[in-house]
Scaffold this motif. Sequence first.
Motif, PDB file in Angstrom:
ATOM      1  N   TYR A 320      24.834 -71.251 -55.137  1.00 55.02           N
ATOM      2  CA  TYR A 320      24.965 -71.139 -53.368  1.00 55.02           C
ATOM      3  C   TYR A 320      24.266 -72.610 -53.123  1.00 55.02           C
ATOM      4  N   PHE A 364      35.146 -62.861 -55.205  1.00 51.23           N
ATOM      5  CA  PHE A 364      34.180 -62.011 -55.247  1.00 51.23           C
ATOM      6  C   PHE A 364      33.364 -62.466 -56.503  1.00 51.23           C
ATOM      7  N   MET A 367      29.458 -64.597 -56.254  1.00 53.81           N
ATOM      8  CA  MET A 367      28.854 -63.252 -55.430  1.00 53.81           C
ATOM      9  C   MET A 367      27.899 -62.499 -56.252  1.00 53.81           C
ATOM     10  N   GLY A 375      25.448 -58.106 -53.656  1.00 54.65           N
ATOM     11  CA  GLY A 375      25.339 -58.797 -52.642  1.00 54.65           C
ATOM     12  C   GLY A 375      27.530 -58.312 -53.069  1.00 54.65           C
ATOM     13  N   PHE A 379      28.745 -58.346 -49.166  1.00 52.10           N
ATOM     14  CA  PHE A 379      29.737 -59.837 -48.411  1.00 52.10           C
ATOM     15  C   PHE A 379      30.866 -59.034 -48.106  1.00 52.10           C
ATOM     16  N   ILE A 382      30.831 -57.961 -44.680  1.00 55.49           N
ATOM     17  CA  ILE A 382      31.174 -59.480 -43.656  1.00 55.49           C
ATOM     18  C   ILE A 382      32.670 -60.321 -43.970  1.00 55.49           C
ATOM     19  N   TRP A 383      33.321 -60.385 -45.085  1.00 56.34           N
ATOM     20  CA  TRP A 383      34.466 -60.759 -45.384  1.00 56.34           C
ATOM     21  C   TRP A 383      35.765 -60.048 -44.591  1.00 56.34           C
ATOM     22  N   ILE A 416      33.415 -69.103 -45.014  1.00 54.14           N
ATOM     23  CA  ILE A 416      33.416 -68.109 -45.643  1.00 54.14           C
ATOM     24  C   ILE A 416      33.943 -68.118 -46.457  1.00 54.14           C
ATOM     25  N   LEU A 419      31.438 -69.368 -49.171  1.00 52.74           N
ATOM     26  CA  LEU A 419      31.035 -68.559 -49.875  1.00 52.74           C
ATOM     27  C   LEU A 419      31.806 -67.587 -51.107  1.00 52.74           C
ATOM     28  N   THR A 420      33.316 -67.828 -51.472  1.00 51.49           N
ATOM     29  CA  THR A 420      33.903 -66.919 -52.497  1.00 51.49           C
ATOM     30  C   THR A 420      33.800 -68.068 -53.202  1.00 51.49           C
TER      31      THR A 420
END
Length: 448
Positions: A320, A364, A367, A375, A379, A382-383, A416, A419-420
């Motif tokens: 990241y 995922f 992550m 994690g 996540f 949140i997702w 978002i 982040l995937t």
Amino acid sequence: MTQALGGIVGYNKWLMALDLLLIFWFLYGWYNHYRKTGGYIDFWYYNMFLFFFVPVLIMYPFDNSDLNILSVLGLNNLYIIQDHSSEAFIVSLTGFSCAYVGKYLFDKEKPFVLIELMLIPFSNYLGRFYISIVKNPLISRGFILSYIVVLIGFLFFIVSSGLMKNPREFFMLNTKYMPIYILIISTFEIAFIIISIRSLQFNNNIDKTLFGFLVVFGFFLGVRAPIILQGISFGVFYIMYKRNGYISLTKVMTAISVILFLVMLLAYIRNSTDETSTDPSLVALSFIAEIFYGNTFSDVRDFSWVLGNWNREYYLGRSYLAAFLSFIPSSLYPIRETWGIGKLTVRAAGLDETTHPGLRMGVFGEMYLNFGIIGVALFGIIWGYILRRVDYFTKKYTSQGNVVKASSVIVYSSFISYLTGSAGTMSFYIIIFLLAALSILSRMRLDT
């Protein structure tokens, strides 16, 4: 791992039973949603169908099939995938289970302060930038027209250079031109949503004409995801806005068939040879092989492939960080060459780094490689919360007839998605820059 039907499918019997149970549960939940609301589709079910139902649940037995030898370059890779497919499947199920926890949090506790605070800077700036651009016909049309001219120039270049089948490979090999290609691809996403939403909201023939030209020339970009995903998203908006989420089952099946055909056609054009392109039976077989054993719905299979070559040392956010710093040229700070997720997955699979952009590992996968199952769980919550929030507000605003405001929720919540799969973070920077610049122009125009 059990192989059945002559190797067409493969599975662990306990996970297969769980998979069938979850398929039934998902369809039953969708049917109940339809009975209560009268709508077939919304952004929650669209995203869960796209990222969970098809690539995880439906594809599970095909991800383990011996026929994946068609795509994974050797028996050794096939055995690695089959040995680690259960882990990849369980990690994916954990993430999506937590996404449903996030959905529950939004429904029962909205707003959830910590996640809402995360969204504030995006909604206050990106959302407002986007709305001001879409509402300004001169700026939005000028931008789209300029971009179409760029696409025409791009088409002329790939035709004259003999790159029609796979222009992306040229830019992968000639890295000095890669930033130009990334800029063109990244701009397509925001250009598409601006002009498609204008066409839907204002029903103007000029916007519709520009939209049509954008779609036609967009097919020659050399990547399937932008035009297919944006097209489906527009279709969902159209159904929600014009038909309150309802569309006949016949039209649903027709739309799915057309989308699958386009996906497979683009994949076939990229991968075909002169010999296969003239043989109808080989064309048909290649379509079927691409659906079930190709690279279109292969998220969990490719996640298994990476897991099988992973040294079990968590990256602890370094992939990241590499994405976050992607605006720095590699010649100055080569962190992307070492820790970019695309490079990491390609090296793990033993593929050619010069021509392959990286393997998709689903929502995922990255992550998990960075922060493990904890994690993935955090996540996932949140997702799921943000996805349900998008679903709620798109319904609210489309029911009020305000498609522009509804689509702004998707635009400012899109962070978002990076982040995937952090490989596309540079595209997000480009979108932020374009929205800011065009918003300034639109405000200057209004002031004058």
